[in-house]
Design an enzyme around this catalytic site. Structure first.
Site, PDB file in Angstrom:
ATOM      1  N   GLU A   1      59.711  27.502   3.206  1.00 18.35           N
ATOM      2  CA  GLU A   1      58.610  28.015   4.020  1.00 18.35           C
ATOM      3  C   GLU A   1      57.350  27.946   3.174  1.00 18.35           C
ATOM      4  OE1 GLU A   1      56.678  31.068   3.747  1.00 18.35           O
ATOM      5  OE2 GLU A   1      57.544  31.468   1.768  1.00 18.35           O
TER       6      GLU A   1
ATOM      7  N   SER B   1      57.235  35.025  -0.932  1.00 19.08           N
ATOM      8  CA  SER B   1      56.042  34.306  -1.362  1.00 19.08           C
ATOM      9  C   SER B   1      56.121  34.030  -2.864  1.00 19.08           C
ATOM     10  CB  SER B   1      54.782  35.097  -0.986  1.00 19.08           C
ATOM     11  OG  SER B   1      53.631  34.293  -1.106  1.00 19.08           O
TER      12      SER B   1
ATOM     13  N   HIS C   1      55.664  33.566   5.876  1.00 16.73           N
ATOM     14  CA  HIS C   1      54.348  34.169   6.110  1.00 16.73           C
ATOM     15  C   HIS C   1      54.075  34.243   7.610  1.00 16.73           C
ATOM     16  CE1 HIS C   1      54.186  32.836   1.922  1.00 16.73           C
ATOM     17  NE2 HIS C   1      53.184  33.681   1.743  1.00 16.73           N
TER      18      HIS C   1
END
Length: 305
Positions: free
Chosen positions: A207, A109, A276
């Site tokens: 992503e 992330s 995620h």
């Protein structure tokens, strides 16, 4: 390329919060799991701090990062969670310190910015994997998310095929290259900075989460206009947990991504449980990989020595 040394039972793992503040209950649950595996825990001095959406001031979060790399008792560093904030101190990191004390570094992330900055300034292979408070400390964590932690124990080649999840060939062909990338919004935020993602002849992983299709479209277009998509050797599309509204539902995220990758005519494979999502398939960044979009397989070289 610098491979970090593998973990042995009894080694000490350092825990830091370089972005947002972790949930203390989830963090302790994850730490208990690490202790059950036989590891000692060294909690960063400021790992539990909170300053709004940040886990304390930049200086505190940076200090924990430096101290964990400098501490020879610490054999690996795992981030408690992502959120926001790592890019705020990327220009103040002592990269020579990291180069002199290479070790396992794990997160995803917002940690994508650190993965890119550390790899491109030191050559250290890092790990894109589920974090403690935000993932591994949740209840009913999928077994696969925990099993992939074992790649830190000994050198192991990873194979991802449809035995893990259904995969979609977006563009045919096969290619080899260094695996780089991570969270799309963080990759885009690196453009125009000293830490701009280098995609030349690389296999690019993307992503993201919580973004509307038009936002993903804009970010992919920025990568296109900057030449980053054209320079890549191939593409791995991880999990996209997307927000939509009534006006946006006519365009799917799959259509958006395909509209940018198909014209490039480079191997591209989608459907990976990377990002995620649960389970979360952890991968090393900076190692060599083989992407075969025809056979729907991805092979990744070991991330430790």
């Amino acid at each position: 390329m610098i491979l970090p040394t593998h973990l042995d039972e009894g080694d000490t793992i350092g825990i830091i919060s370089p972005a947002g503040p972790p949930d203390p209950v989830n963090l302790e649950r994850a730490l208990s799991w690490l202790r059950e595996l036989g590891f000692k825990i060294l909690l960063g001095k400021h790992a539990g701090e909170s300053l709004g959406y940040l886990a304390g001031p930049d200086e505190h979060r940076l200090s924990d990062l430096h101290e964990m790399f400098a501490n020879d008792r610490c054999k690996a560093i795992i981030c408690s969670r992502g959120g926001y904030g790592t890019a705020r101190f990327a220009d103040r990191i002592d990269y020579q310190l990291i180069r002199s004390h290479p070790k396992i570094f794990w997160g995803y992330s917002d940690i994508t910015f650190l993965h890119t900055a550390i790899r491109q300034n030191t050559g250290l292979v890092t790990f894109h994997g589920p974090m403690l408070a935000s993932d591994l400390g949740l209840e009913n964590v999928p077994l696969l998310s925990r099993q992939l932690f074992s790649q830190l124990f000994e050198p192991a080649t990873l194979r991802y095929d449809e035995s893990v999840s259904p995969l979609q060939t977006l563009c045919c062909g096969s290619t080899e290259g260094e695996l780089v990338g991570g969270n799309l919004s963080l990759l885009v935020s690196s453009l125009g900075t000293p830490f701009e993602i280098d995609t030349r002849n690389k296999i690019l992983l993307i992503e993201d989460t919580g973004e509307a299709p038009y936002r993903v479209d804009g970010m992919l277009n920025q990568l296109r206009l900057s030449g980053k998509l054209a320079q890549a050797a191939g593409f791995i599309v991880g999990n996209f947990r997307i927000e939509t509204s009534d006006e946006q539902e006519s365009v799917s995220i799959e259509e958006v991504i395909s509209s940018y990758l198909l014209p490039l005519d480079k191997p591209a494979l989608g459907g990976f449980l990377i990002g995620h999502c649960q389970p979360h398939f952890a991968v090393p960044l900076g190692t060599g990989a083989l992407l075969d979009a025809d056979r729907k397989q991805l092979w990744i070289q070991p991330g430790v020595k």
